[in-house]
Design a protein around this motif. Structure first.
Motif, PDB file in Angstrom:
ATOM      1  N   GLY A 198       0.812  -1.198   0.000  1.00 29.13           N
ATOM      2  CA  GLY A 198       0.000   0.000   0.000  1.00 29.13           C
ATOM      3  C   GLY A 198       0.853   1.258   0.000  1.00 29.13           C
ATOM      4  O   GLY A 198       2.091   1.203   0.008  1.00 29.13           O
ATOM      5  N   LYS A 273      -4.276   3.602  -0.538  1.00 23.85           N
ATOM      6  CA  LYS A 273      -4.012   2.175  -0.334  1.00 23.85           C
ATOM      7  C   LYS A 273      -3.280   2.019   0.996  1.00 23.85           C
ATOM      8  O   LYS A 273      -2.182   2.535   1.178  1.00 23.85           O
ATOM      9  N   ASP A 275      -2.027  -0.533   4.260  1.00 24.83           N
ATOM     10  CA  ASP A 275      -1.757  -1.832   4.871  1.00 24.83           C
ATOM     11  C   ASP A 275      -1.737  -1.632   6.379  1.00 24.83           C
ATOM     12  O   ASP A 275      -1.124  -0.681   6.875  1.00 24.83           O
ATOM     13  N   GLN A 307      -7.962   0.739  -1.405  1.00 26.71           N
ATOM     14  CA  GLN A 307      -7.435  -0.609  -1.118  1.00 26.71           C
ATOM     15  C   GLN A 307      -7.038  -0.689   0.351  1.00 26.71           C
ATOM     16  O   GLN A 307      -6.286   0.148   0.845  1.00 26.71           O
TER      17      GLN A 307
END
Length: 340
Positions: A198, A273, A275, A307
């Motif tokens: 990400g 994005k 993580d 994401q």
């Protein structure tokens, strides 16, 4: 003080080494009826909620337990495994993995600070099997009085009831243990290699009230130290990761930044994005699987994120079990008469 009646064992029989892994605890079932007494034990501990009992207990029993137990049960329903509660399942697997990596004459068990298996019952079992030297490892890398402190309280209080007390060693924290850091980094690296990286890596740790830290709890410093070490292992710059604190409860001030607040603000700052790794949790549980992987994903996407990747906890990852074994061996020096 009433002391326990204990089995009559010879010196050789009562001098075994025992390892006790400790974790928080979990209800027996994903139902409000099962969650309610568990919450009573957990939130009734003054290590967790530092309010006078006369003030807190009526609020806890009259307001918090009846209403929060239903919401928590709904969350547990979403993550409950076929074998049972994720926290219990993974903690048991960690215990079994450690047991397999140590000599047969080292007695390895686990207990929960709240609910079952209880510290009194597990220590009685260990005592009956001849354990006279005990190493306690709370499965919290970063020390907080409300987590590792509460776990060690349970053990220490039980030892005051033993007529023939065990010798005791404890591991109150392991936030910078090399094997642990490398295991977390390897977990992140393997996940990103499979799913892509990400824009930013978030280290989401469980939060504590700000005044706990103000009174001397080192927890946030140790969380940030862990994140920095893992980031260095991954070769990340300061701009490529962020540390946050989740699971805020009540209206008081908690550690910042808040994980949930960042889920709303990061997409607006260009982080599309994300993580997330919960490096302070050694086993996946309600707080990681429901609060982050499910609710957190929904919140991030609703705020404009594209994401969201939740990276699972170490659980029974062999790298972590090897690191846990090394941690235990380091703390058994001088007790074993042969080389581990």
């Amino acid at each position: 003080m009433k002391f326990h009646t204990e089995p009559q064992l010879s010196f050789e029989q009562q001098n075994k080494i025992g390892i006790l892994l400790m974790n928080l605890g979990t209800p027996d079932a994903p139902t409000a009826e099962a969650v309610k007494p568990y919450l009573g034990q957990f939130l009734g501990d003054q290590r967790v909620v530092e309010l006078p009992k006369l003030l807190w207990q009526p609020i806890l029993r009259g307001v918090i337990m009846p209403f929060r137990s239903k919401a928590s049960a709904h969350g547990y329903e979403k993550v409950w495994l076929n074998e049972g509660s994720p926290l219990a399942v993974f903690t048991q697997r960690q215990c079994e993995g450690l047991r397999a990596r140590l000599p047969d004459d080292v007695f390895v068990e686990y207990a929960m600070t709240y609910n079952k298996p209880s510290v009194p019952n597990v220590l009685a079992k260990m005592k009956a099997n001849g354990v006279g030297r005990l190493l306690v490892v709370p499965l919290y890398p970063q020390y907080a009085a409300s987590s590792a402190g509460a776990a060690l309280d349970k053990v220490l209080n039980e030892l005051t009831k033993q007529r023939n007390q065990m010798s005791l060693r404890t591991v109150s924290r392991f936030y910078n243990h090399a094997g642990y850091i490398q295991a977390v980094a390897a977990q992140v690296k393997a996940y990103r290699a499979k799913h892509g990286a990400g824009d930013k890596l978030m280290f989401s740790f469980h939060g504590i009230p700000q005044f706990h830290h103000d009174k001397g709890d080192p927890y946030p410093h140790e969380c940030r130290a862990t994140a920095k070490l893992v980031a260095q292992e991954l070769g990340l710059s300061d701009e490529q990761y962020i540390v946050s604190f989740q699971s805020q409860f009540g209206k008081g001030k908690w550690l910042t930044p808040s994980t949930q607040t960042l889920f709303d603000t990061l997409p607006k700052q260009g982080v599309k994005k994300l993580d997330v790794v919960c490096a302070g949790f050694m086993a996946d549980c309600l707080e990681t699987m429901e609060e982050i992987a499910i609710a957190g994903r929904e919140q991030f996407h609703a705020a404009g994120g594209e994401q969201f990747h939740y990276i699972p906890c170490l659980n029974d990852n062999p790298d972590w079990l090897d690191a846990l074994t090394d941690l235990v061996k380091d703390n058994l020096q001088g007790w074993l008469q042969y080389n581990l």
